[in-house]
Design an enzyme around this catalytic site. Structure first.
Site, PDB file in Angstrom:
ATOM      1  N   ASP A 100       0.871  -1.171   0.000  1.00  0.00           N
ATOM      2  CA  ASP A 100       0.000   0.000   0.000  1.00  0.00           C
ATOM      3  C   ASP A 100       0.916   1.232   0.000  1.00  0.00           C
ATOM      4  O   ASP A 100       2.137   1.124   0.118  1.00  0.00           O
ATOM      5  CB  ASP A 100      -0.972  -0.010   1.186  1.00  0.00           C
ATOM      6  CG  ASP A 100      -2.207   0.857   0.889  1.00  0.00           C
ATOM      7  OD1 ASP A 100      -2.143   1.707  -0.015  1.00  0.00           O
ATOM      8  OD2 ASP A 100      -3.235   0.690   1.565  1.00  0.00           O
TER       9      ASP A 100
HETATM   10  C1  NOJ Z   1      -3.948   3.948  -0.033  1.00  0.00           C
HETATM   11  C2  NOJ Z   1      -5.153   3.098   0.113  1.00  0.00           C
HETATM   12  O1  NOJ Z   1      -5.104   2.401   1.349  1.00  0.00           O
HETATM   13  C3  NOJ Z   1      -5.314   2.073  -0.997  1.00  0.00           C
HETATM   14  O2  NOJ Z   1      -6.543   1.440  -0.866  1.00  0.00           O
HETATM   15  C4  NOJ Z   1      -5.183   2.731  -2.331  1.00  0.00           C
HETATM   16  O3  NOJ Z   1      -5.358   1.776  -3.352  1.00  0.00           O
HETATM   17  C5  NOJ Z   1      -3.829   3.394  -2.424  1.00  0.00           C
HETATM   18  N1  NOJ Z   1      -3.706   4.393  -1.388  1.00  0.00           N
HETATM   19  C6  NOJ Z   1      -3.603   4.035  -3.786  1.00  0.00           C
HETATM   20  O4  NOJ Z   1      -4.397   5.138  -3.928  1.00  0.00           O
END
Ligand code: NOJ
Length: 781
Positions: free
Chosen positions: A306
């Site tokens: 993430d």
């Molecule tokens: C953080 C989020 O937790 C995740 O769900 C997302 O896909 C990513 N950022 C990219 O935007």
């Protein structure tokens, strides 16, 4: 089922079979863009692709390899920004394997051209984006889509999203979010399918199939990414990013199944989560990433971290500097570093210093290249630029409307003394007052993570009702009354005045989609925010009948308002067709068919609250929990002294304009042997007749639950193991059949084996998790 047979099933399900069955629900194949060439190999396990990957790998320098493991955001950041803008040079230098947040055919082509013409090895960029509930056509938020209990429509919505995203060069979505969420404080509950692993698994499969289609290399297919692996929804206190403590059995029984379903359906990628699981951050967790995902499930796609979750090993406290963070994450099984830049900057020294074997780097690169080849990116790196800029496809708009209609849950619709229920609005209603901050709020209808959704495509409830009122010669009065959050009570007097002049009041209240739902939006109080409750009280004081329409991304605690209104519609954030879809159900042109996939609490103090809990040794049983304990024997049970245990509305709940009756159940056997069940050679058939005994056509969601007793570990008081959406005309009845076999009856036992054990089993089939016709059978040795 053992790993090998799972793997074969995975292959069959994703690429050969035309239907997939989990429990009792059959998911149809991709409904949009039927594909002509039958697929014969799993693209993640295709010798031809492996040979191309090997040949490319042999030509790559260590720096080029690390470049493939590196992902940066090339557009509006969706996390703490690094402020980086030099990615053009980096692409040319082979230092970027993937970009996220770049949208538009022209933009993706332009950056792709750098990779394809200026980088040494001409490896295409994989563009990823959070395409969560639609790309341009915005569907209901995922929690709303789940409330349809209709995997088929979810698959179709995902296929539309894939087609629109792929047309602009986005071939990878960070969806589906398959995190089980049992706590409504957690803002990200909106992004998933709710609290149930069975339903969550079906939805996971539906999204994967919709996005990936029958072939990943089809120009309309995009790679799915099941996230956030794993346990992210179990954040302590419902506070986003918080720690989780999840015993292995619970992990395997509840949190892992939707991921496994996604993997079995062929999901090309997974995203590792922010949270620590039992002290080990999920983005450097060898048990979940290597042992479970790769070794047990045979996953051959790649794992992306993430946003900066690799770097976050440092604040987590398992690394003191970037190199250790990068090493731990890579060795555990995270292949791509999102936005952190550590793999790019720190891994070369780790490899050269012998702390990270080259073969681990090679394996991560292989997994990423495998997906790029499978998507056909090497053959078709660019997209048609003239394809962009068009309006929405009418078929997509219609699908968005149907999905919204099916996502609405009619929570309450009481008959009033001597009069019919408030809904559907009777023909006799001459003046309607539409009041509330969500009545005409375009942005909130789109919901969080609206990708490339365009505000001008949204039709709000106010706009749709105006149209309806004109046709019906009905008068529509409108007043905002209050802001969603904050503001003053200056608008209340007008709202009350408008209410006084109407026959019926529609109150459109709820949450701000951007500020109160999705990432980093946990709430400690989950009632209607701001002055909205005050507004409701003021309007209720007029004595006018009220229909409350709740737009929210979580189940709110509506206890203090439930008795003040005649009807409640849970509308979530419904997408571009919010207004037309709502008008159809409110007017009775369409019937309600949505059901809750989350338990609605009475108060925040009950959280976490979920229907499939254990019984405890001192269940409250028949004790009256509506008043404080008075006698000694009521005291020593599992209860609150100041709140009931029961939710305001249970999991599975949802009313209709008609009524359904269930016959007694018929079971095909009274006793089955665990041995036969475990060999997969036997299953129980459960049959029931469902009758529409009301005066209107409608859709019932018949839900099958079980409880097992006498087992080596305690099992939940109820577990969903099947459901069917059945459309019944007024007066019509239908025999509904479910099967209970190994897959439904096995659980992780005291020896941590997934088996069917001898047990006394109760089975219910009914309209929600608290009622239904029931029967009993025994599982013998
Ligand atoms: C953080 C989020 O937790 C995740 O769900 C997302 O896909 C990513 N950022 C990219 O935007």
């Amino acid at each position: 089922m053992n790993t090998r047979s799972h793997f074969i099933c995975k292959f069959l399900r994703a690429f050969v079979a035309v239907t997939i069955t989990i429990g009792s629900v059959t998911v149809s194949p991709q409904a949009v863009a039927p594909l002509s060439r039958p697929a014969i190999v799993d693209p993640l396990n295709d010798p031809a692709i492996e040979a191309r990957v090997s040949s490319l790998l042999r030509q790559m320098t260590l720096e080029e390899k690390l470049g493939q493991l590196n992902q940066f955001s090339g557009g509006a950041p969706t996390g703490p920004s690094t402020g980086r803008t030099d990615y053009r040079q980096m692409i040319a230098a082979g230092q970027i394997g993937s970009l996220l947040n770049v949208t538009g055919a022209k933009e993706t082509n332009e950056l792709q051209r750098i990779a394809m013409t200026r980088s040494r090895l001409k490896i295409p960029i994989l563009f990823g984006l959070d395409v969560i509930h639609g790309y341009r056509t915005t569907f209901p938020v995922p929690l709303g889509l789940a409330s349809t209990w209709n995997p088929d429509i979810v698959e179709k919505a995902a296929a539309v999203a894939a087609r629109e995203a792929a047309a602009e060069g986005v071939r990878w979505t960070f969806s589906p979010m398959v995190d089980i969420a049992r706590d409504a404080r957690w803002g990200r509950i909106v992004e998933g399918a709710g609290e149930d692993p069975f339903l969550g698994s079906l939805m996971a499969v539906a999204y994967v199939r919709g996005y990936q289609g029958a072939r990943l290399d089809h120009p309309f297919s995009i790679a799915a990414c099941a996230k956030h692996y794993v346990g992210y929804g179990a954040a302590e206190g419902g506070r986003d990013y918080n720690t989780t403590e999840i015993p292995e059995r619970l992990l395997r029984d509840v949190y892992l199944p939707p991921f496994r379903a996604a993997v079995d359906a062929g999901a090309a990628t997974l995203m590792s989560a922010f949270n620590a699981v039992n002290g080990v951050p999920a983005s450097a967790n060898p048990f979940t990433l290597d042992q479970v995902l790769r070794r047990e499930w045979g996953f051959r796609g790649f794992v992306v971290s993430d946003w900066t979750s690799v770097k976050e090993m440092i604040p987590h406290g398992i690394a003191n500097e970037g190199a250790t963070a990068a090493r731990k994450a890579l060795l555990a099984g995270v292949d791509m570093d999102m936005e952190g830049g550590l793999y790019l900057n720190d891994l070369a020294a780790e490899v050269k210093g012998g702390r990270v074997p080259m073969k681990v780097v090679d394996e991560a690169v292989r997994r990423i290249l495998r997906v790029k080849f499978a998507l056909g990116l090497f053959e078709r790196p660019y997209v048609e630029e003239s394809a962009g800029g068009k309006g929405l496809d009418p078929a997509h708009i219609e699908l968005a409307r149907t999905a919204a209609e099916e996502s609405f849950v009619l929570l309450k619709n009481d008959a009033r003394s001597g009069q019919p229920p408030l809904l559907p609005l009777s023909a006799g209603v001459r003046t309607v007052a539409l009041i509330g901050p969500l009545a005409d709020s375009v942005g909130d209808m789109r919901g969080a993570w609206a990708a490339k959704g365009d505000r001008k495509d949204v039709i709000t409830l106010r706009v749709a009702l105006e149209d309806f009122a004109a046709k019906r010669q009905m008068q529509l009065l409108h007043a905002k009354g209050a802001e969603i959050v904050g503001g003053s009570d200056a608008g209340m007097a007008t709202a009350v005045d408008v209410a006084r002049r109407a026959d019926v009041v529609l109150l459109a209240l709820g949450e701000d989609a951007g500020e109160m739902t999705a990432e980093a939006t946990s709430r400690a109080f989950i009632t209607l925010p701001g002055l909205q409750e005050k507004l409701l009280e003021a309007v209720a004081a007029t004595g006018k009948p009220i229909v409350l329409v709740v737009f929210s991304g979580r189940p709110l605690a509506l206890t203090s308002v439930v008795d003040r209104v005649g009807a409640i519609v849970q509308a979530w954030h419904p997408g571009i067709q919010a207004g037309p879809a709502l008008v159809r159900v409110l007017s009775g042109e369409a019937n309600f068919s949505g059901r809750l996939t989350v338990t609605m609490p009475r108060s925040v103090g009950q959280l976490p609250l979920y229907y499939n809990h254990l019984n405890t040794g001192r269940p409250a049983g028949k004790v009256d929990l509506t008043r404080p304990p008075t006698r000694g024997e009521e005291k020593y049970v599992s209860r609150y002294i100041d709140e009931q245990n029961a939710p305001l509305f249970p999991f599975g709940h949802g009313l209709s304009y008609t009524r359904f009756e269930y016959s007694p159940l018929t079971l095909s056997a009274q006793s089955l042997s665990a041995r036969a069940l475990n060999s997969g050679s036997l299953a129980l058939r459960v049959t029931v007749e469902v009758k529409n005994v009301g005066g209107r056509d409608g859709v019932e969601v018949a839900q099958l639950y079980i409880r097992q007793r006498g087992t080596s570990v305690a099992r939940p008081v109820r577990e969903l193991k099947g459901f069917q959406r059945i459309a019944l005309r007024a007066g019509e009845s239908r025999r509904v059949e479910f099967t209970l076999g190994e897959k439904e009856l096995a659980f992780w036992n005291i020896d941590m084996k997934e088996v069917v054990e001898p047990a006394a089993v109760t089975v219910w089939v009914g309209p929600n998790s608290q009622s239904g016709s029931y029967g009993e059978f025994t599982i013998t040795r």
